[in-house]
Design a protein around this motif. Structure first.
Motif, PDB file in Angstrom:
ATOM      1  N   VAL A  24     -11.206  22.421  57.668  1.00 13.96           N
ATOM      2  CA  VAL A  24     -11.056  21.572  56.477  1.00 13.96           C
ATOM      3  C   VAL A  24     -12.193  21.835  55.496  1.00 13.96           C
ATOM      4  CG1 VAL A  24     -11.081  19.185  55.644  1.00 13.96           C
ATOM      5  CG2 VAL A  24      -9.713  19.785  57.653  1.00 13.96           C
ATOM      6  N   ARG A  25     -13.433  21.975  56.013  1.00 11.97           N
ATOM      7  CA  ARG A  25     -14.587  22.239  55.138  1.00 11.97           C
ATOM      8  C   ARG A  25     -14.415  23.561  54.392  1.00 11.97           C
ATOM      9  NH1 ARG A  25     -17.524  20.636  59.917  1.00 11.97           N
ATOM     10  NH2 ARG A  25     -18.210  18.475  59.747  1.00 11.97           N
ATOM     11  N   LEU A  26     -13.808  24.535  55.056  1.00  9.39           N
ATOM     12  CA  LEU A  26     -13.586  25.830  54.416  1.00  9.39           C
ATOM     13  C   LEU A  26     -12.406  25.811  53.445  1.00  9.39           C
ATOM     14  CD1 LEU A  26     -14.163  28.221  57.440  1.00  9.39           C
ATOM     15  CD2 LEU A  26     -15.353  28.357  55.266  1.00  9.39           C
ATOM     16  N   GLY A  27     -11.630  24.742  53.468  1.00  5.52           N
ATOM     17  CA  GLY A  27     -10.443  24.673  52.626  1.00  5.52           C
ATOM     18  C   GLY A  27      -9.269  25.432  53.197  1.00  5.52           C
ATOM     19  N   TRP A  28      -9.276  25.676  54.502  1.00  5.66           N
ATOM     20  CA  TRP A  28      -8.205  26.431  55.151  1.00  5.66           C
ATOM     21  C   TRP A  28      -7.199  25.517  55.848  1.00  5.66           C
ATOM     22  CZ3 TRP A  28     -11.316  30.857  58.013  1.00  5.66           C
ATOM     23  CH2 TRP A  28     -11.974  31.627  57.052  1.00  5.66           C
ATOM     24  N   LEU A  29      -7.495  24.224  55.924  1.00  6.23           N
ATOM     25  CA  LEU A  29      -6.631  23.277  56.628  1.00  6.23           C
ATOM     26  C   LEU A  29      -6.626  21.972  55.848  1.00  6.23           C
ATOM     27  CD1 LEU A  29      -5.048  23.041  59.410  1.00  6.23           C
ATOM     28  CD2 LEU A  29      -7.066  21.815  60.244  1.00  6.23           C
ATOM     29  N   GLN A  30      -5.467  21.344  55.759  1.00  5.94           N
ATOM     30  CA  GLN A  30      -5.389  20.068  55.052  1.00  5.94           C
ATOM     31  C   GLN A  30      -4.373  19.158  55.735  1.00  5.94           C
ATOM     32  OE1 GLN A  30      -4.083  21.013  51.066  1.00  5.94           O
ATOM     33  NE2 GLN A  30      -1.929  21.133  51.632  1.00  5.94           N
ATOM     34  N   ASP A  31      -4.566  17.863  55.531  1.00  5.98           N
ATOM     35  CA  ASP A  31      -3.626  16.864  56.034  1.00  5.98           C
ATOM     36  C   ASP A  31      -2.516  16.651  55.014  1.00  5.98           C
ATOM     37  OD1 ASP A  31      -4.801  16.291  58.473  1.00  5.98           O
ATOM     38  OD2 ASP A  31      -6.229  14.902  57.573  1.00  5.98           O
ATOM     39  N   ILE A  32      -1.289  16.562  55.500  1.00  6.20           N
ATOM     40  CA  ILE A  32      -0.167  16.210  54.623  1.00  6.20           C
ATOM     41  C   ILE A  32       0.618  15.094  55.291  1.00  6.20           C
ATOM     42  CG2 ILE A  32       0.011  18.573  53.743  1.00  6.20           C
ATOM     43  CD1 ILE A  32       2.612  18.801  55.402  1.00  6.20           C
ATOM     44  N   ARG A  33       1.444  14.406  54.526  1.00  9.79           N
ATOM     45  CA  ARG A  33       2.312  13.363  55.069  1.00  9.79           C
ATOM     46  C   ARG A  33       3.743  13.884  55.089  1.00  9.79           C
ATOM     47  NH1 ARG A  33      -0.002   8.388  55.577  1.00  9.79           N
ATOM     48  NH2 ARG A  33      -2.079   8.152  54.672  1.00  9.79           N
ATOM     49  N   SER A  90     -18.040  29.810  62.487  1.00  9.09           N
ATOM     50  CA  SER A  90     -19.150  29.429  63.356  1.00  9.09           C
ATOM     51  C   SER A  90     -20.218  28.616  62.631  1.00  9.09           C
ATOM     52  CB  SER A  90     -19.781  30.682  63.986  1.00  9.09           C
ATOM     53  OG  SER A  90     -20.278  31.546  62.975  1.00  9.09           O
ATOM     54  N   GLY A  91     -20.472  28.940  61.354  1.00  7.62           N
ATOM     55  CA  GLY A  91     -21.490  28.206  60.611  1.00  7.62           C
ATOM     56  C   GLY A  91     -21.072  26.813  60.177  1.00  7.62           C
ATOM     57  N   TYR A  92     -19.792  26.472  60.382  1.00  7.09           N
ATOM     58  CA  TYR A  92     -19.279  25.167  59.952  1.00  7.09           C
ATOM     59  C   TYR A  92     -18.964  24.258  61.143  1.00  7.09           C
ATOM     60  CZ  TYR A  92     -18.638  27.505  55.459  1.00  7.09           C
ATOM     61  OH  TYR A  92     -18.835  28.191  54.297  1.00  7.09           O
ATOM     62  N   LEU A  93     -19.245  24.716  62.351  1.00  5.38           N
ATOM     63  CA  LEU A  93     -18.950  23.923  63.540  1.00  5.38           C
ATOM     64  C   LEU A  93     -20.090  22.947  63.815  1.00  5.38           C
ATOM     65  CD1 LEU A  93     -17.561  26.782  65.799  1.00  5.38           C
ATOM     66  CD2 LEU A  93     -16.243  24.949  64.746  1.00  5.38           C
ATOM     67  N   ARG A  94     -19.779  21.690  63.678  1.00  7.29           N
ATOM     68  CA  ARG A  94     -20.792  20.662  64.006  1.00  7.29           C
ATOM     69  C   ARG A  94     -20.108  19.314  64.175  1.00  7.29           C
ATOM     70  NH1 ARG A  94     -21.703  21.834  58.505  1.00  7.29           N
ATOM     71  NH2 ARG A  94     -21.312  20.078  57.061  1.00  7.29           N
ATOM     72  N   VAL A  98       0.321  15.163  59.381  1.00  2.00           N
ATOM     73  CA  VAL A  98       0.227  16.410  60.143  1.00  2.00           C
ATOM     74  C   VAL A  98      -0.714  17.349  59.407  1.00  2.00           C
ATOM     75  CG1 VAL A  98       2.553  16.200  61.107  1.00  2.00           C
ATOM     76  CG2 VAL A  98       2.207  17.434  58.962  1.00  2.00           C
ATOM     77  N   LYS A  99      -1.196  18.358  60.126  1.00  2.00           N
ATOM     78  CA  LYS A  99      -2.117  19.330  59.539  1.00  2.00           C
ATOM     79  C   LYS A  99      -1.362  20.614  59.222  1.00  2.00           C
ATOM     80  CE  LYS A  99      -6.202  17.445  61.800  1.00  2.00           C
ATOM     81  NZ  LYS A  99      -6.656  16.824  60.561  1.00  2.00           N
ATOM     82  N   GLN A 100      -1.763  21.255  58.121  1.00  2.00           N
ATOM     83  CA  GLN A 100      -1.160  22.517  57.719  1.00  2.00           C
ATOM     84  C   GLN A 100      -2.235  23.489  57.261  1.00  2.00           C
ATOM     85  OE1 GLN A 100       1.965  22.215  54.771  1.00  2.00           O
ATOM     86  NE2 GLN A 100       3.516  22.315  56.375  1.00  2.00           N
ATOM     87  N   LEU A 101      -2.044  24.764  57.632  1.00  2.00           N
ATOM     88  CA  LEU A 101      -2.930  25.812  57.138  1.00  2.00           C
ATOM     89  C   LEU A 101      -2.602  26.117  55.682  1.00  2.00           C
ATOM     90  CD1 LEU A 101      -2.760  28.211  60.208  1.00  2.00           C
ATOM     91  CD2 LEU A 101      -4.753  26.887  59.491  1.00  2.00           C
ATOM     92  N   VAL A 102      -3.637  26.357  54.909  1.00  2.00           N
ATOM     93  CA  VAL A 102      -3.458  26.695  53.499  1.00  2.00           C
ATOM     94  C   VAL A 102      -4.412  27.843  53.155  1.00  2.00           C
ATOM     95  CG1 VAL A 102      -2.705  24.396  52.779  1.00  2.00           C
ATOM     96  CG2 VAL A 102      -5.151  24.949  52.791  1.00  2.00           C
ATOM     97  N   GLY A 103      -4.154  28.504  52.032  1.00  2.56           N
ATOM     98  CA  GLY A 103      -5.057  29.545  51.533  1.00  2.56           C
ATOM     99  C   GLY A 103      -5.306  30.624  52.563  1.00  2.56           C
TER     100      GLY A 103
END
Length: 272
Positions: free
Chosen positions: A216-225, A268-272, A235-240
């Motif tokens: 989500v932080r990378l903008g590769w995943l988003q929540d949709i209804r 790896s740098g966004y895992l926390r 649900v979650k969907q891959l984007v971009g």
């Protein structure tokens, strides 16, 4: 392995083909033509241009401050195209050869882990026989050669060998190393799996929730209804760029097995 300034060339051998890797500041860059040939591309230049997003000539990898003799020392032209690990996977995905999966396993499970641990590559060798067993094997081999020159029938020779085995305290089966365990089934390069299954397969300590937050932080995943018989459902969907690593399904995205190591590296740098 040839060294030159901050570069080194490691010549590998996959089955009957040569695959050269240049290490630049400990980062592996594969010679694009070698990889394309192994994977069955007849027009290697077109394959690299079409499928590889990060291919670079050697002169761009090593930098403008290095003189041309560096390339000659590496036995490579300064225009030789090199590709990173991610582009190797892209060529694997689009290869039509049955051996593409074996090549993927060789790269991901043998070559890259060894390079990252030691900065070099050593082909694995078979474990030697235990010393006591080796001595027994030599003794029995010498005995067998001796018996071939004695005028004895086969039964007598066999009894003599069995008597020697009994003295050594071993059985005939002990003379051979145990067979290797059957290989575990590996996913095909085009197979799709859930995130939790791939995290377990790669023995990752991160949870699905942690990885999803990184995406989500990378903008590769988003929540949709999504509308369902029971009302709206999140649900979650891959984007971009996330769509390079998986495919959206109705309830959750699934991820390409072969692309998953690259995905883990990039987030790896966004895992926390």
């Amino acid at each position: 392995m040839l060294n030159s300034a901050h570069l080194s060339l490691i010549p590998f051998r996959f089955e009957q083909s040569n695959v050269r890797v240049v290490l630049a500041e400990s980062i592996p860059w594969f010679v694009a033509r070698d990889v394309a040939l192994v994977l069955g591309y007849t027009d290697t230049k077109k394959a690299v241009a079409t499928h590889c997003k990060k291919a670079k000539p050697l002169i761009d990898i090593e930098g403008a401050n290095h003189p041309l003799y560096t390339n000659q020392a590496l036995n490579l032209d300064h225009k030789t195209k090199l590709i990173p690990e991610s582009d190797v996977y892209r060529l694997i995905l689009r290869s039509k050869l049955p051996s593409a999966e074996r090549f993927q396993d060789w790269v991901t499970e043998e070559v890259l882990p060894t390079i990252r641990q030691t900065g070099a590559y050593h082909s694995p060798t078979a474990d030697p026989l235990p010393a006591d067993l080796l001595r027994a094997y030599i003794r029995l081999t010498a005995l067998n050669l001796y018996l071939t020159h004695l005028p004895l029938d086969a039964l007598s020779k066999r009894q003599w060998i069995e008597h020697t085995l009994a003295e050594l305290g071993i059985t005939p089966q002990d003379l051979h190393p145990p067979p290797p365990p059957p290989p575990q089934a590996q996913p095909s390069e085009r197979d799709l799996f859930t995130l939790s299954a791939l995290l377990s397969l790669h023995q990752q300590r991160h949870s699905v929730q942690v990885v999803n937050r990184a995406l989500v932080r990378l903008g590769w995943l988003q929540d949709i209804r999504r509308e369902t018989p029971r009302g709206l459902k999140r649900v979650k969907q891959l984007v971009g760029e996330g769509l390079c690593y998986g495919r959206n399904q109705r309830n959750q995205p699934l991820y390409y097995a072969v692309q998953f190591p690259e995905l883990l590296r990039r987030i790896s740098g966004y895992l926390r």
